[in-house]
Design a protein around this motif. Structure first.
Motif, PDB file in Angstrom:
ATOM      1  N   UNK A   1       0.865  -1.190   0.000  1.00  0.00           N
ATOM      2  CA  UNK A   1       0.000   0.000   0.000  1.00  0.00           C
ATOM      3  C   UNK A   1       0.896   1.233   0.000  1.00  0.00           C
ATOM      4  N   UNK A   2       1.485   1.575  -1.163  1.00  0.00           N
ATOM      5  CA  UNK A   2       2.463   2.667  -1.215  1.00  0.00           C
ATOM      6  C   UNK A   2       1.924   4.014  -0.731  1.00  0.00           C
ATOM      7  N   UNK A   3       0.639   4.271  -0.903  1.00  0.00           N
ATOM      8  CA  UNK A   3       0.040   5.489  -0.345  1.00  0.00           C
ATOM      9  C   UNK A   3      -0.019   5.307   1.171  1.00  0.00           C
ATOM     10  N   UNK A   4       0.731   6.125   1.894  1.00  0.00           N
ATOM     11  CA  UNK A   4       0.854   5.946   3.348  1.00  0.00           C
ATOM     12  C   UNK A   4      -0.299   6.620   4.084  1.00  0.00           C
ATOM     13  N   UNK A   5      -1.513   6.237   3.723  1.00  0.00           N
ATOM     14  CA  UNK A   5      -2.723   6.764   4.327  1.00  0.00           C
ATOM     15  C   UNK A   5      -3.873   5.862   3.875  1.00  0.00           C
ATOM     16  N   UNK A   6      -4.995   5.876   4.604  1.00  0.00           N
ATOM     17  CA  UNK A   6      -6.114   4.994   4.242  1.00  0.00           C
ATOM     18  C   UNK A   6      -6.929   5.532   3.070  1.00  0.00           C
ATOM     19  N   UNK A   7      -6.323   5.499   1.898  1.00  0.00           N
ATOM     20  CA  UNK A   7      -6.967   5.971   0.674  1.00  0.00           C
ATOM     21  C   UNK A   7      -6.742   4.940  -0.422  1.00  0.00           C
TER      22      UNK A   7
ATOM     23  N   UNK B   1       6.709  15.667   2.803  1.00  0.00           N
ATOM     24  CA  UNK B   1       6.639  14.349   3.429  1.00  0.00           C
ATOM     25  C   UNK B   1       6.188  13.319   2.415  1.00  0.00           C
ATOM     26  N   UNK B   2       6.913  13.263   1.302  1.00  0.00           N
ATOM     27  CA  UNK B   2       6.466  12.491   0.138  1.00  0.00           C
ATOM     28  C   UNK B   2       6.679  10.991   0.261  1.00  0.00           C
ATOM     29  N   UNK B   3       7.483  10.534   1.244  1.00  0.00           N
ATOM     30  CA  UNK B   3       7.827   9.114   1.367  1.00  0.00           C
ATOM     31  C   UNK B   3       8.366   8.607   0.023  1.00  0.00           C
ATOM     32  N   UNK B   4       7.731   7.580  -0.548  1.00  0.00           N
ATOM     33  CA  UNK B   4       8.225   7.009  -1.800  1.00  0.00           C
ATOM     34  C   UNK B   4       7.607   7.676  -3.035  1.00  0.00           C
ATOM     35  N   UNK B   5       7.032   8.848  -2.833  1.00  0.00           N
ATOM     36  CA  UNK B   5       6.517   9.692  -3.936  1.00  0.00           C
ATOM     37  C   UNK B   5       5.362   9.061  -4.696  1.00  0.00           C
ATOM     38  N   UNK B   6       4.572   8.232  -4.019  1.00  0.00           N
ATOM     39  CA  UNK B   6       3.454   7.571  -4.703  1.00  0.00           C
ATOM     40  C   UNK B   6       2.425   8.579  -5.206  1.00  0.00           C
ATOM     41  N   UNK B   7       2.132   9.620  -4.409  1.00  0.00           N
ATOM     42  CA  UNK B   7       1.198  10.651  -4.852  1.00  0.00           C
ATOM     43  C   UNK B   7       1.729  11.367  -6.095  1.00  0.00           C
ATOM     44  N   UNK B   8       3.016  11.684  -6.083  1.00  0.00           N
ATOM     45  CA  UNK B   8       3.582  12.447  -7.194  1.00  0.00           C
ATOM     46  C   UNK B   8       3.662  11.616  -8.467  1.00  0.00           C
ATOM     47  N   UNK B   9       4.007  10.349  -8.344  1.00  0.00           N
ATOM     48  CA  UNK B   9       4.036   9.479  -9.522  1.00  0.00           C
ATOM     49  C   UNK B   9       2.643   9.389 -10.133  1.00  0.00           C
ATOM     50  N   UNK B  10       1.631   9.268  -9.280  1.00  0.00           N
ATOM     51  CA  UNK B  10       0.251   9.226  -9.772  1.00  0.00           C
ATOM     52  C   UNK B  10      -0.124  10.546 -10.444  1.00  0.00           C
ATOM     53  N   UNK B  11       0.271  11.662  -9.846  1.00  0.00           N
ATOM     54  CA  UNK B  11      -0.051  12.973 -10.406  1.00  0.00           C
ATOM     55  C   UNK B  11       0.606  13.180 -11.770  1.00  0.00           C
ATOM     56  N   UNK B  12       1.834  12.746 -11.907  1.00  0.00           N
ATOM     57  CA  UNK B  12       2.579  12.944 -13.149  1.00  0.00           C
ATOM     58  C   UNK B  12       2.087  12.044 -14.281  1.00  0.00           C
TER      59      UNK B  12
ATOM     60  N   UNK C   1      -2.902  -4.250   5.109  1.00  0.00           N
ATOM     61  CA  UNK C   1      -1.717  -4.200   4.252  1.00  0.00           C
ATOM     62  C   UNK C   1      -0.484  -3.861   5.072  1.00  0.00           C
ATOM     63  N   UNK C   2      -0.607  -2.880   5.993  1.00  0.00           N
ATOM     64  CA  UNK C   2       0.512  -2.447   6.837  1.00  0.00           C
ATOM     65  C   UNK C   2       1.048  -3.615   7.657  1.00  0.00           C
ATOM     66  N   UNK C   3       0.159  -4.236   8.406  1.00  0.00           N
ATOM     67  CA  UNK C   3       0.612  -5.331   9.272  1.00  0.00           C
ATOM     68  C   UNK C   3       0.964  -6.577   8.474  1.00  0.00           C
ATOM     69  N   UNK C   4       0.238  -6.800   7.386  1.00  0.00           N
ATOM     70  CA  UNK C   4       0.460  -8.012   6.608  1.00  0.00           C
ATOM     71  C   UNK C   4       1.787  -8.031   5.872  1.00  0.00           C
ATOM     72  N   UNK C   5       2.137  -6.908   5.239  1.00  0.00           N
ATOM     73  CA  UNK C   5       3.387  -6.901   4.481  1.00  0.00           C
ATOM     74  C   UNK C   5       4.594  -6.975   5.401  1.00  0.00           C
ATOM     75  N   UNK C   6       4.507  -6.337   6.573  1.00  0.00           N
ATOM     76  CA  UNK C   6       5.606  -6.417   7.531  1.00  0.00           C
ATOM     77  C   UNK C   6       5.728  -7.835   8.077  1.00  0.00           C
ATOM     78  N   UNK C   7       4.599  -8.475   8.386  1.00  0.00           N
ATOM     79  CA  UNK C   7       4.620  -9.856   8.884  1.00  0.00           C
ATOM     80  C   UNK C   7       5.161 -10.813   7.831  1.00  0.00           C
TER      81      UNK C   7
END
Length: 248
Positions: free
Chosen positions: A14-20, A44-55, A196-202
Motif C-alpha cells: 500500500x504505497x500510499x501511506x494513508x487509508x486511501x 513528506x512524500x515518502x516514496x513519492x506515490x502521490x507524485x508518480x500518480x499525479x505525473x 496491508x501495513x501489518x500483513x506486508x511487515x509480517x
C-alpha cells in the motif's frame, strides 16, 4: 528495529501511506489538477506515490517532493524512472519543515504527514508559504469518527489529539482556508490500509526468518494490529481536504 526500516516494509502492498484507495487518490488529484500543467510539491512524500500518480498522464506537470528517509526517496526516484517520469520529478532528502522551495507551487500536498509540523494547522501554515497565488492544498489528517473509548489511549492517542469532523473543518476555516472538496476515508479503505501495513511487515519477517530484525518485525506488526483492532478501529477517521489558500 529502526522506524526508517519499518515504514518501507509495511507499505510494500500500500504505497500510499494513508487509508486511501487508488481510485480516491486519482479523484482527489483530478479535482486538484484541472489544467494538467501545474507545479506540485509534496511535503513528506515518502516514496513519492502521490507524485508518480499525479505525473502519470499529465505530461505538462512538474513536481518536487521532500522526505527525511533516504531509502524512501531512493525508491521514489526508481519508481519515477521506471515509469519514465524521472525528468519531471525532483525528490529531495531533508526536513520538510525547513524546505526552501525553488519556486511557488500550484498544489501542495501533505497527506498523512502533518505530525512532522506539529499538527494540522501548523502544516497548513507551512504549506501556505509554498503556494502560488490561487494555489490549493491537499491535506490529510485524522479526526474522531466517534468518542474515543478506553482502548484508544493504549493505542498511543490522546483523547484531545483530534476533534470531530465538523470541528476539524471549522478550525481549518477559521484559519482562513476555504474547503473546495473533501474525501472521508471509508472503513473499507481503513481496513485495507491496516491489513496491508501489518500483513506486508509480517510476511517479510516470515520470509526472512534468519534476519536479525525478523522477530522484532513480527512483534511490531502484532502490536500495531492489536492497537488498531482494540484501540482505534472505527473510532479514528481520516479526511483529505482540498483547500484554497487564504487571500493575501
Amino acid at each position: 528495529m529502526e522506524r526508517s526500516l519499518v515504514s518501507p516494509l509495511s507499505h510494500v502492498d500500500h504505497p500510499i501511506a494513508a487509508p486511501l484507495s487508488d481510485g480516491s487518490v486519482r479523484t482527489l488529484l483530478d479535482r486538484a489538477l484541472p489544467r494538467g500543467n501545474e507545479r506540485v510539491l509534496d511535503l513528506g512524500c515518502a516514496e513519492a506515490a502521490w507524485l508518480v500518480c499525479a505525473l502519470t498522464g499529465r505530461p505538462g506537470l512538474r513536481a518536487d517532493g521532500i522526505d527525511l528517509s533516504e531509502s524512501a526517496v531512493a525508491k521514489g526516484r526508481a519508481a519515477a524512472d521506471a515509469a519514465g517520469l524521472g525528468d519531471r520529478l525532483t525528490l529531495h532528502t531533508g526536513d520538510a519543515t525547513t524546505f526552501e522551495a525553488p519556486q511557488p507551487y500550484d498544489l501542495v500536498l501533505c497527506v498523512g504527514a502533518t505530525h512532522a509540523f506539529g499538527g494540522l494547522l501548523p502544516a497548513l501554515e507551512a504549506a501556505r508559504g509554498h503556494l502560488a497565488p490561487g494555489g490549493s492544498v491537499l491535506v490529510g489528517d485524522g479526526f474522531w469518527e466517534r468518542e474515543p473509548g478506553p482502548g484508544t489511549p493504549a493505542a498511543g492517542f490522546e483523547a484531545d489529539e483530534y476533534a470531530d469532523l465538523a470541528t476539524t473543518v471549522e478550525k481549518v476555516s477559521a484559519a482562513g482556508w476555504t474547503p473546495v472538496y473533501e474525501h472521508v476515508s471509508t472503513w473499507e479503505e481503513w481496513d485495507t490500509y491496516e491489513w496491508s501495513w501489518t500483513g506486508s511487515l509480517s510476511r517479510w519477517a516470515l520470509d526472512h526468518a534468519e534476519h536479525p530484525d525478523a522477530a522484532e518485525a513480527l512483534r511490531i506488526a502484532r502490536a500495531h494490529r492489536d492497537e488498531w483492532l482494540r484501540g482505534y478501529r472505527r473510532t479514528l477517521g481520516f479526511v483529505t481536504l482540498q483547500l484554497r489558500a487564504p487571500a493575501s
